[in-house]
Design a protein around this motif. Sequence first.
Motif, mmCIF file in Angstrom:
data_model
loop_
_atom_site.group_PDB
_atom_site.id
_atom_site.type_symbol
_atom_site.label_atom_id
_atom_site.label_comp_id
_atom_site.label_asym_id
_atom_site.label_seq_id
_atom_site.Cartn_x
_atom_site.Cartn_y
_atom_site.Cartn_z
ATOM 1 N N ASN A 40 0.802 -1.221 0.000
ATOM 2 C CA ASN A 40 0.000 0.000 0.000
ATOM 3 C C ASN A 40 0.837 1.274 0.000
ATOM 4 O O ASN A 40 0.282 2.367 -0.007
ATOM 5 N N VAL A 41 2.157 1.147 0.019
ATOM 6 C CA VAL A 41 3.034 2.317 -0.044
ATOM 7 C C VAL A 41 3.329 2.571 -1.521
ATOM 8 O O VAL A 41 3.925 1.743 -2.198
ATOM 9 N N LYS A 42 2.874 3.700 -2.009
ATOM 10 C CA LYS A 42 2.970 4.011 -3.440
ATOM 11 C C LYS A 42 3.788 5.273 -3.669
ATOM 12 O O LYS A 42 3.648 6.257 -2.942
ATOM 13 N N GLY A 44 4.755 8.741 -4.964
ATOM 14 C CA GLY A 44 3.948 9.911 -5.267
ATOM 15 C C GLY A 44 2.749 10.108 -4.356
ATOM 16 O O GLY A 44 2.033 11.097 -4.479
ATOM 17 N N LYS A 45 2.514 9.176 -3.447
ATOM 18 C CA LYS A 45 1.384 9.263 -2.510
ATOM 19 C C LYS A 45 1.911 9.328 -1.081
ATOM 20 O O LYS A 45 2.988 8.808 -0.778
ATOM 21 N N PRO A 46 1.152 9.945 -0.162
ATOM 22 C CA PRO A 46 1.573 9.925 1.245
ATOM 23 C C PRO A 46 1.577 8.495 1.787
ATOM 24 O O PRO A 46 0.808 7.643 1.330
ATOM 25 N N MET A 47 2.438 8.231 2.741
ATOM 26 C CA MET A 47 2.495 6.935 3.396
ATOM 27 C C MET A 47 1.729 7.048 4.711
ATOM 28 O O MET A 47 1.854 8.037 5.426
ATOM 29 N N ARG A 66 0.587 10.267 8.916
ATOM 30 C CA ARG A 66 0.505 10.468 7.464
ATOM 31 C C ARG A 66 1.705 11.311 7.070
ATOM 32 O O ARG A 66 1.892 12.417 7.559
ATOM 33 N N SER A 68 4.573 12.970 4.120
ATOM 34 C CA SER A 68 4.554 13.615 2.811
ATOM 35 C C SER A 68 4.672 12.521 1.735
ATOM 36 O O SER A 68 4.829 11.343 2.044
ATOM 37 N N SER A 69 4.609 12.898 0.487
ATOM 38 C CA SER A 69 4.615 11.937 -0.616
ATOM 39 C C SER A 69 5.890 11.108 -0.655
ATOM 40 O O SER A 69 6.990 11.614 -0.424
ATOM 41 N N THR A 84 10.529 10.060 1.808
ATOM 42 C CA THR A 84 9.414 10.929 1.466
ATOM 43 C C THR A 84 9.998 12.268 1.023
ATOM 44 O O THR A 84 11.215 12.447 1.028
#
Length: 100
Positions: A40-42, A44-47, A66, A68-69, A84
């Motif tokens: 679920n860690v992608k 460009g997306k927040p972790m 949450r 940063s990207s 991130t």
Amino acid sequence: MEYKITKITHSGTKGERGQDRTDGRYPMRIGRTVELDLDNVKLGKPMIINYLKNADGSDYSNMCLRTSSVVSIISAASAVFIETMNSIFTFEKTEFLECP
């Protein structure tokens, strides 16, 4: 899978890259046990980091962070390094699955 946060350093955007994060709440996060689903860690997306235990072993479930990207993910045998936009997190695996 369960991991322990062993280190959080600057990514270079707000401080010198690789320098320990000593600002804000970062020092309190070191040593916490977390549940982290790398699927679920992608990029460009927040972790989302789901906490399980505080560094002293006390319950810290139902709390999360949450970030940063995500910029990069490096997975090794016993550790995971996730960068991130603002920080680099080092997670140490706390449980290992045995192969049959």
